[in-house]
Enzyme design. Structure first.
Site, mmCIF file in Angstrom:
data_model
loop_
_atom_site.group_PDB
_atom_site.id
_atom_site.type_symbol
_atom_site.label_atom_id
_atom_site.label_comp_id
_atom_site.label_asym_id
_atom_site.label_seq_id
_atom_site.Cartn_x
_atom_site.Cartn_y
_atom_site.Cartn_z
ATOM 1 N N ARG A 29 2.034 -3.086 6.060
ATOM 2 C CA ARG A 29 2.040 -3.096 4.598
ATOM 3 C C ARG A 29 2.384 -4.481 4.061
ATOM 4 O O ARG A 29 3.310 -5.127 4.565
ATOM 5 C CB ARG A 29 3.015 -2.048 4.054
ATOM 6 C CG ARG A 29 2.590 -0.644 4.395
ATOM 7 C CD ARG A 29 3.392 0.422 3.672
ATOM 8 N NE ARG A 29 3.011 1.740 4.184
ATOM 9 C CZ ARG A 29 1.965 2.446 3.752
ATOM 10 N NH1 ARG A 29 1.193 1.971 2.793
ATOM 11 N NH2 ARG A 29 1.681 3.628 4.272
ATOM 12 N N ASP A 30 1.620 -4.922 3.048
ATOM 13 C CA ASP A 30 1.892 -6.201 2.405
ATOM 14 C C ASP A 30 3.250 -6.134 1.715
ATOM 15 O O ASP A 30 3.592 -5.147 1.072
ATOM 16 C CB ASP A 30 0.785 -6.515 1.387
ATOM 17 C CG ASP A 30 0.791 -7.974 0.954
ATOM 18 O OD1 ASP A 30 -0.178 -8.686 1.275
ATOM 19 O OD2 ASP A 30 1.765 -8.407 0.297
ATOM 20 N N ILE A 31 4.025 -7.210 1.830
ATOM 21 C CA ILE A 31 5.384 -7.244 1.265
ATOM 22 C C ILE A 31 5.349 -7.283 -0.261
ATOM 23 O O ILE A 31 6.322 -6.898 -0.911
ATOM 24 C CB ILE A 31 6.155 -8.459 1.842
ATOM 25 C CG1 ILE A 31 7.666 -8.251 1.733
ATOM 26 C CG2 ILE A 31 5.730 -9.758 1.178
ATOM 27 C CD1 ILE A 31 8.469 -9.225 2.574
ATOM 28 N N VAL A 96 -1.383 -17.568 3.875
ATOM 29 C CA VAL A 96 -0.975 -17.482 5.277
ATOM 30 C C VAL A 96 -2.194 -17.819 6.128
ATOM 31 O O VAL A 96 -3.219 -17.117 6.070
ATOM 32 C CB VAL A 96 -0.442 -16.076 5.628
ATOM 33 C CG1 VAL A 96 -0.046 -16.009 7.092
ATOM 34 C CG2 VAL A 96 0.755 -15.719 4.731
ATOM 35 N N HIS A 100 -6.414 -12.702 8.198
ATOM 36 C CA HIS A 100 -5.981 -11.356 7.820
ATOM 37 C C HIS A 100 -6.964 -10.789 6.815
ATOM 38 O O HIS A 100 -7.545 -11.515 6.009
ATOM 39 C CB HIS A 100 -4.559 -11.359 7.263
ATOM 40 C CG HIS A 100 -4.343 -12.320 6.127
ATOM 41 N ND1 HIS A 100 -4.141 -13.671 6.330
ATOM 42 C CD2 HIS A 100 -4.309 -12.136 4.794
ATOM 43 C CE1 HIS A 100 -3.989 -14.272 5.160
ATOM 44 N NE2 HIS A 100 -4.104 -13.367 4.204
ATOM 45 N N HIS A 102 -7.221 -7.956 3.768
ATOM 46 C CA HIS A 102 -6.490 -7.093 2.856
ATOM 47 C C HIS A 102 -7.275 -5.793 2.703
ATOM 48 O O HIS A 102 -8.452 -5.817 2.304
ATOM 49 C CB HIS A 102 -6.383 -7.736 1.470
ATOM 50 C CG HIS A 102 -5.658 -9.051 1.441
ATOM 51 N ND1 HIS A 102 -4.356 -9.175 1.001
ATOM 52 C CD2 HIS A 102 -6.060 -10.310 1.777
ATOM 53 C CE1 HIS A 102 -3.993 -10.454 1.064
ATOM 54 N NE2 HIS A 102 -5.004 -11.159 1.526
#
Ligand code: 5GP
Ligand code: ZN
Length: 113
Positions: A29-31, A96, A100, A102
């Site tokens: 999970r994205d922070i 980042v 990755h 999303h």
């Protein structure tokens, strides 16, 4: 890459809120979620962005998309729809520099998200 945040997650040195992992892929999970459901899916291998992916990564990139579709179903995003997006470079706002994707959904999404 010892100074890469997502490499540290892939190595288990930092533990995010993991929703899937296997020997090649980690999803968590994205922070700072930008939608009700916001998952990041990464290869454990360090690739800076999709712009640097090589022919040897074809199977890995394909597998990430299948994992994304599987997670979308498991997390209840499939019926209403979802978005799978990867930022590369400055104009995309990449923060980042470890590849990755999303996976976002759970509400109608804007044009850019
Ligand atoms: P980018 O802008 O590079 O495409 O996306 C980077 C994403 O990583 C952002 O959505 C941001 O919220 C997320 N992020 C940054 N640091 C952390 C962290 O320490 N843990 C988690 N789970 N997500 C992070
Ligand atoms: Zn990395």
């Amino acid at each position: 890459m010892s100074d890469c945040l997502f490499c540290k997650m892939a190595a288990g040195e930092i533990t995010p809120d993991i929703v899937y992992q296997d020997d090649e892929i980690l999803a968590f999970r994205d922070i700072n979620p930008k939608a009700p459901t916001h998952i990041l899916i990464i290869p454990k291998k360090h690739i800076p962005s999709v712009a640097e992916a090589q022919a040897e990564d074809i199977a890995l990139l394909g597998k990430i998309q299948l994992v994304a579709a599987q997670l979308a179903e498991e997390l209840g995003l499939k019926a209403e729809g979802f978005r799978l997006v990867s930022n590369a470079g400055k104009n995309a706002g990449q923060e980042v520099f470890h590849l990755h994707y999303h996976l976002i959904g759970g509400a109608p999404l804007g044009i850019y998200w």
